[in-house]
Design a protein around this motif. Structure first.
Motif, short mmCIF file in Angstrom:
data_model
loop_
_atom_site.label_atom_id
_atom_site.label_comp_id
_atom_site.label_asym_id
_atom_site.label_seq_id
_atom_site.Cartn_x
_atom_site.Cartn_y
_atom_site.Cartn_z
N ASP B 2 40.27 46.31 80.59
CA ASP B 2 40.75 46.93 81.35
C ASP B 2 41.77 45.64 81.98
OD1 ASP B 2 40.01 49.45 81.15
OD2 ASP B 2 38.46 48.99 82.81
N VAL B 3 43.23 46.02 82.12
CA VAL B 3 44.12 44.88 82.38
C VAL B 3 45.00 45.11 83.81
CG1 VAL B 3 46.21 43.31 81.44
CG2 VAL B 3 44.34 44.32 80.09
N GLN B 21 49.81 47.36 74.43
CA GLN B 21 49.44 48.51 73.53
C GLN B 21 49.49 47.99 71.98
OE1 GLN B 21 51.90 51.37 75.54
NE2 GLN B 21 50.08 52.01 76.94
N GLN B 22 50.43 47.07 71.72
CA GLN B 22 50.68 46.74 70.26
C GLN B 22 49.86 45.64 69.87
OE1 GLN B 22 54.71 45.29 70.51
NE2 GLN B 22 55.78 47.46 70.95
N PRO B 26 40.98 45.80 72.39
CA PRO B 26 40.66 46.90 72.56
C PRO B 26 41.09 47.41 74.00
CG PRO B 26 38.93 45.34 72.64
CD PRO B 26 40.06 44.57 72.03
N LEU B 27 42.18 47.92 74.02
CA LEU B 27 42.60 48.09 75.57
C LEU B 27 42.26 49.42 76.18
CD1 LEU B 27 44.80 46.62 77.42
CD2 LEU B 27 46.49 48.30 76.11
N GLY B 28 41.54 49.11 77.22
CA GLY B 28 41.41 50.47 78.35
C GLY B 28 42.39 50.90 79.24
N GLN B 29 42.25 50.68 80.44
CA GLN B 29 43.15 51.08 81.35
C GLN B 29 44.16 49.81 81.57
OE1 GLN B 29 43.82 53.84 83.20
NE2 GLN B 29 42.40 54.94 81.38
N VAL B 48 38.75 44.59 86.48
CA VAL B 48 39.52 44.33 85.35
C VAL B 48 38.99 43.14 84.53
CG1 VAL B 48 41.74 45.32 86.33
CG2 VAL B 48 41.30 42.91 86.49
N HIS B 49 39.49 43.11 83.32
CA HIS B 49 39.01 41.72 82.46
C HIS B 49 40.08 40.72 82.21
CE1 HIS B 49 36.78 45.45 81.49
NE2 HIS B 49 35.62 44.92 81.57
#
Lengths: 171, 122
Positions: B2-3, B21-22, B26-29, B48-49
């Motif tokens: 999460d970002v 997104q590109q 491994p994208l979450g929220q 968030v990370h």
């Protein structure tokens, strides 16, 4: 001090870099000139970013409404058809990046400078005035028949400490 | 992962979201905040990370935000990448001194963002 040619070179390079990198649009610089009048737009979008530090002034970017929409569509890969919040925000950010990039280059010559948050004005038949008396350096650019104008006004601050003595603290 | 994207420009938040997104992360929220105050409030609600933050923002700028973040035991290990028009060496050093994990100057390309993220995330 900064000479006119260097200022023009920095401003052109900053504008070109933002348009090519962020918008994939190659703008063509037109001959620059000096103007005593402040930026004026009769129908379009004007984005202003202030500069402060040992030198003070502002950078103003003006677009026609149609070109502002085009800039937004290139930046955000969207299909806006009218000037709205997204268009104004996009134009403000483009101006912020141009003046910010210009400022970074200037700092090598003039010392640390601060940037204001961008202000964007949109309307018809409005005029703007500046209380300053210095000339604006006007740098027009062309893109497919549209003209974008970057205006820069910069003068030494009366209250600043000279560069070689110390540096101003930016907030 | 999460970002949190912190920038007063909605346009830049959208661009950064699209670039994230590109990537192969491994994208979450992806959460958004318009300034440091909003970002700190958001962090109290969401973990968030990774954080991408502008510097020049109203209310609380990116350097103040970074400074606040690094004094909090829970948040101080979150990597923060500054994405900003503030390109002076002094600002870069200040951000790094405060604990920024990376610094990207605007204007940026998607590849520059991906490259910087790759060096920090993997």
């Amino acid at each position: 001090m900064i000479d006119h040619d260097k200022l023009v070179e920095y401003a052109r390079s900053a504008t070109d870099s933002v348009f090519v990198t962020m918008l994939d649009m190659a703008v063509t610089p037109q001959p620059e000139h000096l103007d005593r009048k402040p930026p004026m737009v009769s129908d379009g979008v004007m984005a202003l970013v202030g500069l402060a530090g040992p030198w003070i002034g502002a950078g103003v970017v003006t677009f026609s409404a149609a070109f502002a929409i085009d800039v937004c569509n290139h930046l955000l890969m969207c299909e806006e058809t009218a000037v709205n919040e997204d268009v104004l925000d996009a134009v403000g950010e483009v101006a912020n990046m141009i003046i910010g990039s210009f400022k970074t280059q200037l700092e090598d010559d003039l010392g640390p400078l601060c940037l204001s948050i961008p202000t964007v004005v949109y309307g018809r038949n409005f005029t703007s005035r500046s209380v300053g008396t210095d000339d604006w350096v006007v740098l027009p650019f062309q893109y497919k028949g549209e003209v974008i104008e970057l205006r820069i006004c910069l003068s030494p601050s009366k209250n600043s400490v000279p560069n070689h003595v110390g540096s101003m603290q930016c907030a | 992962m999460d970002v949190l994207v912190v920038d007063d420009s909605a346009a830049i938040r959208k661009i950064l979201k699209r670039v994230l997104q590109q990537t192969e992360i491994p994208l979450g929220q992806v959460y958004e905040a318009g300034d440091g105050v909003e970002a700190l409030a958001g962090l109290k609600l969401q973990q968030v990370h990774l954080i991408l933050s502008d510097i020049n923002m109203p209310n609380m700028d990116g350097l103040q935000f970074l400074s606040e973040l690094k004094t909090n035991q829970e948040w101080k290990k979150i990597p923060v990448i500054m994405v900003t028009t503030e390109g002076s060496q002094a600002k870069v050093l200040e951000a790094v001194g405060l604990g920024a994990a990376g610094y990207i100057r605007k204007p940026f390309t998607a590849d520059q963002i991906k490259e910087k993220l790759a060096g920090i995330v993997w």
